[in-house]
Design an enzyme around this catalytic site. Sequence first.
Site, short mmCIF file in Angstrom:
data_model
loop_
_atom_site.label_atom_id
_atom_site.label_comp_id
_atom_site.label_asym_id
_atom_site.label_seq_id
_atom_site.Cartn_x
_atom_site.Cartn_y
_atom_site.Cartn_z
N ARG A 16 -33.20 -13.78 10.23
CA ARG A 16 -32.52 -15.09 10.32
C ARG A 16 -32.10 -15.60 8.94
NH1 ARG A 16 -36.35 -19.01 13.33
NH2 ARG A 16 -37.94 -17.73 12.29
N GLU A 17 -31.67 -14.68 8.09
CA GLU A 17 -31.27 -15.08 6.74
C GLU A 17 -30.13 -16.09 6.75
OE1 GLU A 17 -32.58 -10.69 6.39
OE2 GLU A 17 -31.57 -11.98 7.84
N SER A 435 -38.62 -33.97 23.71
CA SER A 435 -39.25 -33.57 22.46
C SER A 435 -38.94 -34.57 21.35
CB SER A 435 -38.76 -32.18 22.04
OG SER A 435 -37.36 -32.17 21.84
N GLU A 486 -44.18 -33.22 22.85
CA GLU A 486 -44.10 -31.74 22.92
C GLU A 486 -44.43 -31.06 21.59
OE1 GLU A 486 -40.50 -30.43 24.82
OE2 GLU A 486 -40.51 -32.06 26.26
N ARG A 517 -29.15 -22.93 15.08
CA ARG A 517 -30.16 -22.97 16.12
C ARG A 517 -30.31 -21.59 16.74
NH1 ARG A 517 -34.78 -24.29 18.66
NH2 ARG A 517 -34.55 -24.68 20.89
N TRP A 563 -32.73 -18.46 30.51
CA TRP A 563 -32.98 -18.38 29.07
C TRP A 563 -34.04 -17.35 28.71
CZ3 TRP A 563 -32.73 -24.23 27.28
CH2 TRP A 563 -31.39 -24.62 27.29
N ASP A 601 -36.69 -29.98 33.62
CA ASP A 601 -35.39 -29.74 32.98
C ASP A 601 -34.70 -28.51 33.53
OD1 ASP A 601 -35.54 -31.94 31.35
OD2 ASP A 601 -36.37 -30.85 29.63
N HIS A 644 -32.72 -32.72 33.55
CA HIS A 644 -31.78 -32.88 32.44
C HIS A 644 -30.89 -31.65 32.35
CE1 HIS A 644 -30.07 -33.80 28.55
NE2 HIS A 644 -30.47 -32.63 28.09
N HIS A 697 -27.35 -33.39 18.14
CA HIS A 697 -27.11 -32.18 17.37
C HIS A 697 -26.36 -32.46 16.08
CE1 HIS A 697 -27.91 -30.67 21.45
NE2 HIS A 697 -28.46 -29.67 20.82
#
Length: 784
Positions: A16-17, A435, A486, A517, A563, A601, A644, A697
């Site tokens: 994840r650089e 959250s 959370e 993300r 997911w 959710d 949601h 976001h």
Amino acid sequence: MLQTSVIGYPRIGKARELKFAVEKYFKGEIDAEGLNRTAANLRSAHWQVQRIHGIDYIPSNDFSFYDHVLDTAVLFNLVPERYRALELSPLDTYFAMARGYQGPRGDVKALAMKKWFNTNYHYLVPEIEDSTQIQIAGSKIFDEYLEARQQQLETKPVLTGAFTLLKLAKYTGRKRAEHVMADIVRAYQDVLNRLGKLGARWIQLDEPCLVTDLTAEDIRLFTALYRALLSAKKGVKVMVQTYFGDVRDGYEVLQSLPFDGIGLDFVEGSQTLSLLRQNGFAADKTLFAGVANGRNIWKNHYAATLKSLLEIREYARHLVINPSCSLLHVPYSLNNETRLSRDFTRYFAFAEEKLQELSELKRMLSCPDPFETEWYKRNEELFSGTRYVPDENVRARVAALTERDFTRSPALPEREAIQQNKLNLPPLPTTTIGSFPQTPQVRAIRAAYKKKAVPETEYRQFIFEQLRQCIARQEKIGLDVLVHGEFERNDMVEYFGECLEGFIFTDNGWVQSYGTRCVKPPIIWGDVRRSKPITIEYAAYANQLTDKPVKGMLTGPVTILNWSFPREDIRPEEIAFQIALAIRDEVLDLEAHHIDIIQIDEAALREKLPLRKSDWHEQYLSWAIPAFRLTHSGVKPETQIHTHMCYSRFGDMLREIDAMDADVITFEASRSDLEIVETLKRSGFQTRVGPGVYDIHSPRIPDVEELKQAICRMIRTIGSSGLWINPDCGLKTRGEAETWASLRHLVQAAAEIRAELLHGSERPAPDSETLPSYRNTESRPLTK
């Protein structure tokens, strides 16, 4: 000879650089030069690994700092005036479009963000203003092609196609696609000409919109675009790449236009092979056949793939094989998984392993008998073995389900009165989605606990203290319905997967969701069941700290399935019902512990909806909606069920969402300029709603007046009865200061509007009592 191609490669890097470099840039810890240096290193590494595996058509321009659709918009000067007015650097203007901007140069919201077709990747919606001058304004696609050439690599530049760009764009003025078509054609022609002069041999134009339902007008637009565009291709070869389905509406047009190559999806394209059988394939074109699943992590079963390829080769004289879509949707490499047993990993293929599979398929098909090769025999041995032992109790429980298990009683209007009597909430109740910000300290403690570096008692006490502080702060600012925050959860799906039987987890199986993300989807390995309570301890503790309602927070079965990387050996509805029964058990336990509001959710409900409407019910909604209903059908009438959903287009499936039979549904709405509110009014939506009033976001802090305007717009459209006030998503990824400032403004805005309604102010005119209700009394059940 058969060749191999890759549509696109993961951008984030094996560790994840890219994520960490971009976030450092946002914080001012590195400059643009440092960010670009990281990007160049990643591009080089990705090209080299594809070269090592012998890929013949390696993509360039598939790399992006944030989103490839945004890259295309910037390339063609689709930069709205509000971002130009900031007078930032080109890079900072790009990020302002992606994230919004709030600073000395101004205050602007980000572009709208939507799901990329039926995936968990999100794209930025391009905007075309009447004043937009469509022309080449960037150089990224050319720079990266030359960058690869300097490394002795010939690549095929990749670009979002003209048709898909125009279909996805938002037109903010009077102009529409037909009005800007000539300018778009000229801009794409200029790209082809410049790439041709640089020496490019192929260019890939991605047209995933071709796999959706196309009208006659769509076909005319596509034909007109490409008849003009391809007239200027000269020496460069142009391939049109499709994915996520079949091109049944446009197959003949694709064959008739002068494309040099056509990329078709043989994995998710249910009719792709039939189209070949019925229509053949043009002899002067190259077929790029997507035969390796680019969206799941299971090894390719060579027996089935070779059978398909041998038939495909009968129709296509020139054949190239590639994944079914960009490898953006799978993790980088199994080489990063050092703790997961070989008993598991031998069944998986991440992005790098899929390159190896393409190489082996190419070699097998070059042999006289592919089924006698060692590659084939090893693969067949793997697939003929036993992977796991079924859980007969779980399967029996699913088999025993009846219609009654999917139906809650009494009906919604009756429940509404019972719940209001119990909860006694004010008009326009305020809440959050679930959250709260996870500080570096929270993440560090949780990671240390996972590594057994922190004792369980110390970890639990830390989480309890975080909950106590979170509840106290929510009470202090005046939220009406609270959440526990959370802090014990890493991800809304991974956390539940870790607590259920049937899932396994990677250490570094990261996939980009949007921008910086990244998510680490669980792998559904076997049958799913709940062996112990999951959320009860922390939810019950938070509930006893306050007299206000505290929501129990769960993830729904369809989202957990969508997911995760799902099994491929049983039908998705079987997996969904297994998960739903596990969540149902948790719901009933929460209710038994006096949790009066439970949020389940389903953020990803829309995500796997088939791209063709004719397939919606038979292939998906006939089990997805019942799976959600199964989770809550056993609760008492006074228990209020919330759900949601976010970052999708919901207007065309509101009837089905109503049929989920939740009591309250919160939607993402702020980035789409509250478009959902108008649709709710037109549809006669029954369920109470909370369209998000601000975009979490983005780092922007909305002021009170901005939020009041959003609330008033909702009231003018759908009335105040049944309207909830909330952000548009969870707050986990945001900073502490911006989160609490935004929520204070939200509570103040709701309180002021509430007071104006109470005292008959003209502000939300017309008064909500005179507005037609967006709810009706007709029940719309949708059962198993």
